[in-house]
Enzyme design. Structure first.
Site, PDB file in Angstrom:
ATOM      1  CE  LYS A   9      -6.300  16.372   7.032  1.00  0.00           C
ATOM      2  NZ  LYS A   9      -5.652  17.165   8.076  1.00  0.00           N
ATOM      3  CG  ASN A  40      -8.885  -4.090  -2.951  1.00  0.00           C
ATOM      4  OD1 ASN A  40      -7.894  -4.162  -2.227  1.00  0.00           O
ATOM      5  ND2 ASN A  40     -10.019  -3.588  -2.537  1.00  0.00           N
ATOM      6  CE  LYS A  42      -3.969  -0.460   2.321  1.00  0.00           C
ATOM      7  NZ  LYS A  42      -4.922  -0.868   3.374  1.00  0.00           N
ATOM      8  CB  VAL A  75     -16.944  -8.914  -1.411  1.00  0.00           C
ATOM      9  CG1 VAL A  75     -18.283  -9.349  -0.837  1.00  0.00           C
ATOM     10  CG2 VAL A  75     -15.797  -9.623  -0.696  1.00  0.00           C
ATOM     11  NE  ARG A 110      -9.050  -8.411  -2.883  1.00  0.00           N
ATOM     12  CZ  ARG A 110     -10.159  -7.913  -2.346  1.00  0.00           C
ATOM     13  NH1 ARG A 110     -11.341  -8.208  -2.845  1.00  0.00           N
ATOM     14  NH2 ARG A 110     -10.105  -7.089  -1.329  1.00  0.00           N
TER      15      ARG A 110
HETATM   16  P1  ADP Z   1      -8.149  -2.478   3.596  1.00  0.00           P
HETATM   17  O1  ADP Z   1      -6.961  -2.846   2.794  1.00  0.00           O
HETATM   18  O2  ADP Z   1      -8.221  -3.143   4.904  1.00  0.00           O
HETATM   19  O3  ADP Z   1      -9.410  -2.526   2.804  1.00  0.00           O
HETATM   20  P2  ADP Z   1      -8.247   0.419   3.282  1.00  0.00           P
HETATM   21  O4  ADP Z   1      -7.013   1.253   3.171  1.00  0.00           O
HETATM   22  O5  ADP Z   1      -9.006   0.182   2.044  1.00  0.00           O
HETATM   23  O6  ADP Z   1      -7.861  -0.956   3.969  1.00  0.00           O
HETATM   24  O7  ADP Z   1      -9.194   1.059   4.374  1.00  0.00           O
HETATM   25  C1  ADP Z   1     -10.307   0.367   4.892  1.00  0.00           C
HETATM   26  C2  ADP Z   1     -11.318   1.356   5.433  1.00  0.00           C
HETATM   27  O8  ADP Z   1     -10.753   2.168   6.470  1.00  0.00           O
HETATM   28  C3  ADP Z   1     -11.835   2.358   4.415  1.00  0.00           C
HETATM   29  O9  ADP Z   1     -12.889   1.839   3.657  1.00  0.00           O
HETATM   30  C4  ADP Z   1     -12.260   3.526   5.282  1.00  0.00           C
HETATM   31  O10 ADP Z   1     -13.508   3.325   5.867  1.00  0.00           O
HETATM   32  C5  ADP Z   1     -11.224   3.501   6.392  1.00  0.00           C
HETATM   33  N1  ADP Z   1     -10.112   4.406   6.078  1.00  0.00           N
HETATM   34  C6  ADP Z   1      -8.979   4.088   5.433  1.00  0.00           C
HETATM   35  N2  ADP Z   1      -8.164   5.150   5.287  1.00  0.00           N
HETATM   36  C7  ADP Z   1      -8.798   6.198   5.838  1.00  0.00           C
HETATM   37  C8  ADP Z   1      -8.472   7.586   6.040  1.00  0.00           C
HETATM   38  N3  ADP Z   1      -7.314   8.094   5.635  1.00  0.00           N
HETATM   39  N4  ADP Z   1      -9.382   8.358   6.686  1.00  0.00           N
HETATM   40  C9  ADP Z   1     -10.541   7.845   7.127  1.00  0.00           C
HETATM   41  N5  ADP Z   1     -10.894   6.563   6.979  1.00  0.00           N
HETATM   42  C10 ADP Z   1     -10.041   5.728   6.358  1.00  0.00           C
HETATM   43  P1  ADP Z   2     -13.673  -6.288  -0.688  1.00  0.00           P
HETATM   44  O1  ADP Z   2     -12.588  -5.276  -0.733  1.00  0.00           O
HETATM   45  O2  ADP Z   2     -13.790  -7.143  -1.885  1.00  0.00           O
HETATM   46  O3  ADP Z   2     -14.913  -5.737  -0.194  1.00  0.00           O
HETATM   47  P2  ADP Z   2     -12.964  -7.343   1.852  1.00  0.00           P
HETATM   48  O4  ADP Z   2     -12.087  -6.246   2.332  1.00  0.00           O
HETATM   49  O5  ADP Z   2     -14.265  -7.559   2.504  1.00  0.00           O
HETATM   50  O6  ADP Z   2     -13.122  -7.316   0.298  1.00  0.00           O
HETATM   51  O7  ADP Z   2     -12.141  -8.692   1.867  1.00  0.00           O
HETATM   52  C1  ADP Z   2     -12.595  -9.805   1.168  1.00  0.00           C
HETATM   53  C2  ADP Z   2     -12.092 -11.024   1.831  1.00  0.00           C
HETATM   54  O8  ADP Z   2     -10.686 -11.075   1.752  1.00  0.00           O
HETATM   55  C3  ADP Z   2     -12.410 -11.095   3.290  1.00  0.00           C
HETATM   56  O9  ADP Z   2     -12.588 -12.440   3.565  1.00  0.00           O
HETATM   57  C4  ADP Z   2     -11.160 -10.554   3.951  1.00  0.00           C
HETATM   58  O10 ADP Z   2     -11.049 -11.049   5.256  1.00  0.00           O
HETATM   59  C5  ADP Z   2     -10.099 -11.068   3.029  1.00  0.00           C
HETATM   60  N1  ADP Z   2      -8.908 -10.239   2.871  1.00  0.00           N
HETATM   61  C6  ADP Z   2      -8.752  -9.194   2.043  1.00  0.00           C
HETATM   62  N2  ADP Z   2      -7.500  -8.706   2.070  1.00  0.00           N
HETATM   63  C7  ADP Z   2      -6.820  -9.472   2.951  1.00  0.00           C
HETATM   64  C8  ADP Z   2      -5.470  -9.490   3.425  1.00  0.00           C
HETATM   65  N3  ADP Z   2      -4.526  -8.649   2.981  1.00  0.00           N
HETATM   66  N4  ADP Z   2      -5.143 -10.413   4.333  1.00  0.00           N
HETATM   67  C9  ADP Z   2      -6.058 -11.290   4.766  1.00  0.00           C
HETATM   68  N5  ADP Z   2      -7.336 -11.333   4.349  1.00  0.00           N
HETATM   69  C10 ADP Z   2      -7.715 -10.442   3.461  1.00  0.00           C
HETATM   70 MG    MG Z   3      -9.795  -1.478   1.111  1.00  0.00          MG
END
Ligand code: ADP
Ligand code: ADP
Ligand code: MG
Length: 452
Positions: free
Chosen positions: A200, A289, A116, A294, A291
C-alpha cells in the site's frame, strides 16, 4: 582482534573504514579499479591491490578478485562498506568458506533479510507491524486480484531492490498490467531477479529508521533513530537524528520494535530497521539493511559511539560492553549528502575535475569524503562525493551550523547540490520539523513556480 582488514569498497566509505582501522592499530588493504589508481582510498591504505577495469562488475563486484587479494595480502577480514557487495549473501558465504571474516552478519541472515519479501514474512511472524501488501506475485491476474484488495495508489517493489531502485507507483487498475510487466522485467535486468510484491502506498509518509547493533552473545542495543524523509527518487539526501517529529513515547516504541525485529533473526553486527510512518504516527517495517548505512554518522554524533569500530570489534568476536541504559542521545546532528548532480536539471549526474576545494571546519563539523583538489571524478560510480555532518545542542543551532558550513564549502570544477541543501534548510516545512517524503518535490515545484 584482526591484524589486517581488506576494504572492499571505494570513495568516502572506504576512507572512513581505513581511518577506523588506523585508530585501532589494524593494517589495511585497499582494492581499486583501473579508474581509481589515484583515488584517496588507494593512497591511504597500507597496501593496495588492483582488482580490474573500471566498471563495478569487473572490479568492485568481482568476488574472486577480492577474495584473492585478501588471501594474497594475508587479510583476515573484509569490510564491505555499503552498496556493492555489502548485502550480497553469496559474497558473505564465499568469505565464510575461505575462512575470512566478513564484517557483517552471517550469509544466512543477509539472505533472509535481503529478500524484502522474505523479510516482511519474518517480521510479520515476529509480531512486527508491516505495511499492508502482498507476497510475491505470480502473474498479471493475481496482481489484479491483490491490487483490488490493497487499493490504489500502491507500490510494486522488487524483492531484491535497493538504493531507491526497483519501486514503481501505480495509481489505478488501468496502469496495473503494464506496470506489473515492466516492474518484473526491470527487476530481472537490474537485480537479476524478477520477483516483485505489492505494498500500500502510505501518503504522506515519513521514513524513520532505527540503528541496531548486536554481538555474538545475544546482546542487542538500539542507538536511537534517524529521520530520513528528505528524499529524491526514493533516495535520501539529508538525514537527521533524532527525528524532530516524534515524542519520547513513539521513540520508545520504535526502538522496542526494532529490537524485537533484531532479536527475531538473532542479529549480529550493525543493522538498520527502516520504518515508514503515516500521518497518525503509526509505523510499519519497510526493510532491513544488514550493513553500515551512509547516514551512520549522525548516530555517531549524537551517541558519541564509533559505529565502524564496533562493527569491527563485534566481527572479531568481542562482546558489546555498551549497556542500553548508557546510550544517551545528545543534541541534534544533521548530515547533508554532497552529490555531483544538478538538482535543478532532473538531478543529472555531473563529472569533472575538482579545480578548487575548501572543506569547512570548526567545532563539531565533520566532512567525510574521498575527493581532493585536482581529483578527477570518474563517471563510473556513485554521485555522492562527500557527507557534511554537523552537531549542535539543539535543532536550531544545528541548522544554523549546517548553513554556515555549507556556505563556507567551496567545490569548483563540477556542479554539486549545495544550493538545494541550503534551500531545504530554509524551507518552512523543514524548519517546522514534521515533514514527509513529499517535501523535496514540493520545494522544487514551488521553486519552479516562483521563478516563472
Ligand atoms: P530501498 O531498498 O530502495 O531503500 P525501501 O523499501 O527502503 O527501498 O524504500 C525506499 C523509499 O521509498 C522509502 O524511504 C520511502 O520514501 C519510499 N517508500 C517505500 N515504501 C513505501 C510505502 N509503502 N509507502 C510510501 N512510500 C514508500
Ligand atoms: P542508505 O540506506 O545507507 O542510506 P542508500 O540507499 O543511499 O543507502 O544506498 C547506499 C549505496 O548503496 C548507494 O550507492 C546505492 O546506490 C547503493 N545500493 C544500495 N542497495 C543497493 C542494491 N540493492 N543494489 C544496488 N545498489 C545498491
Ligand atoms: Mg531503504
Amino acid at each position: 582482534m584482526f591484524q589486517k582488514i581488506l576494504i572492499a569498497n571505494r570513495g568516502e566509505i572506504a576512507v572512513r573504514i581505513i581511518r577506523a582501522c588506523k585508530e585501532m592499530g589494524i593494517k589495511t588493504v585497499a582494492v581499486y579499479s583501473d579508474a581509481d589508481k589515484n583515488a584517496m582510498h588507494t593512497y591511504l591504505a597500507d597496501e593496495s591491490v588492483c582488482i580490474g577495469p573500471a566498471p563495478v562488475k569487473n572490479s568492485y563486484l568481482n568476488m574472486q578478485a577480492i577474495i584473492s587479494a585478501a588471501v594474497n595480502t594475508g587479510a583476515e577480514a573484509i569490510h564491505p562498506g555499503y552498496g556493492l557487495l555489502s548485502e550480497n549473501p553469496a559474497f558473505a558465504k564465499l568469505c565464510e568458506e575461505c575462512n575470512i571474516s566478513f564484517i557483517g552478519p552471517s550469509s544466512k541472515i543477509i539472505r533472509k533479510m535481503g529478500d524484502k519479501n522474505e523479510a516482511r514474512k519474518t517480521m510479520k511472524e515476529a509480531g512486527v507491524p508491516i505495511v499492508e501488501g502482498s507476497s510475491l506475485i505470480k502473474d498479471g491476474m493475481e496482481a489484479r486480484k491483490l491490487a483490488e484488495e490493497i487499493g490504489f495508489p500502491l507500490l510494486i517493489k522488487a524483492k531484491a531492490g535497493g538504493g531507491g531502485r526497483g519501486i514503481r507507483k501505480v495509481e489505478s487498475m488501468d496502469e496495473l498490467d503494464n506496470a506489473f510487466a515492466t516492474a518484473s522485467g526491470e527487476a530481472l535486468s537490474v537485480f537479476g531477479d524478477g520477483g516483485v510484491y505489492m505494498e500500500k502506498f502510505i501518503s504522506p509518509a515519513k521514513h524513520i529508521e532505527v540503528q541496531i547493533l548486536g554481538d555474538n552473545y545475544g546482546n542487542i542495543v538500539t542507538l536511537g533513530e534517524r529521520e530520513c524523509s528528505v528524499q529524491r527518487n526514493n533516495q535520501k539526501i539529508l538525514e537527521e537524528s533524532p527525528s524532530p517529529a516524534i515524542d519520547e513515547n513513539i521513540r520508545k516504541k520504535l526502538e522496542e520494535t526494532a529490537k524485537k525485529a533484531g532479536k527475531a533473526v538473532k542479529y549480529v553486527g550493525l543493522g538498520t530497521i527502516e520504518f515508514i510512518m503515516d500521518r497518525d504516527k503509526n509505523f510499519y517495517f519497510m526493510e532491513m539493511n544488514t550493513r553500515l548505512q551512509v547516514e551512520h554518522t549522525v548516530t555517531e554524533a549524537v551517541t558519541g559511539i564509533d559505529l565502524v569500530k564496533w562493527q569491527i570489534r563485534v566481527a572479531s568476536g568481542c562482546k558489546l560492553d555498551i549497556k542500553q541504559e548508557d546510550i544517551k542521545i545528545n543534541g541534534v546532528a544533521i548530515e547533508c549528502r554532497i552529490n555531483t548532480e544538478d538538482p535543478f536539471n532532473n538531478f543529472l549526474a555531473q563529472t569533472g575535475k575538482i579545480t578548487l576545494l575548501h572543506i569547512p571546519g570548526g567545532p563539531k563539523v565533520r566532512f567525510d569524503t574521498a575527493v581532493y583538489q585536482g581529483y578527477e571524478i570518474p563517471p563510473f560510480y556513485d554521485s555522492m562525493i562527500g557527507k557534511l555532518i554537523v552537531h549542535g545542542r539543539n535543532r536550531e543551532e544545528t541548522i544554523r551550523k549546517m548553513k554556515a558550513a555549507l556556505c563556507e564549502m567551496v567545490i569548483e570544477g563540477v556542479v554539486v547540490n549545495t544550493e538545494l541543501q541550503l534551500e531545504v534548510l530554509d524551507y518552512k516545512d523543514f524548519v517546522q520539523g514534521d515533514y514527509s517524503t513529499f517535501m523535496l518535490e514540493n520545494l522544487l515545484k514551488e521553486r519552479k513556480e516562483n521563478r516563472k
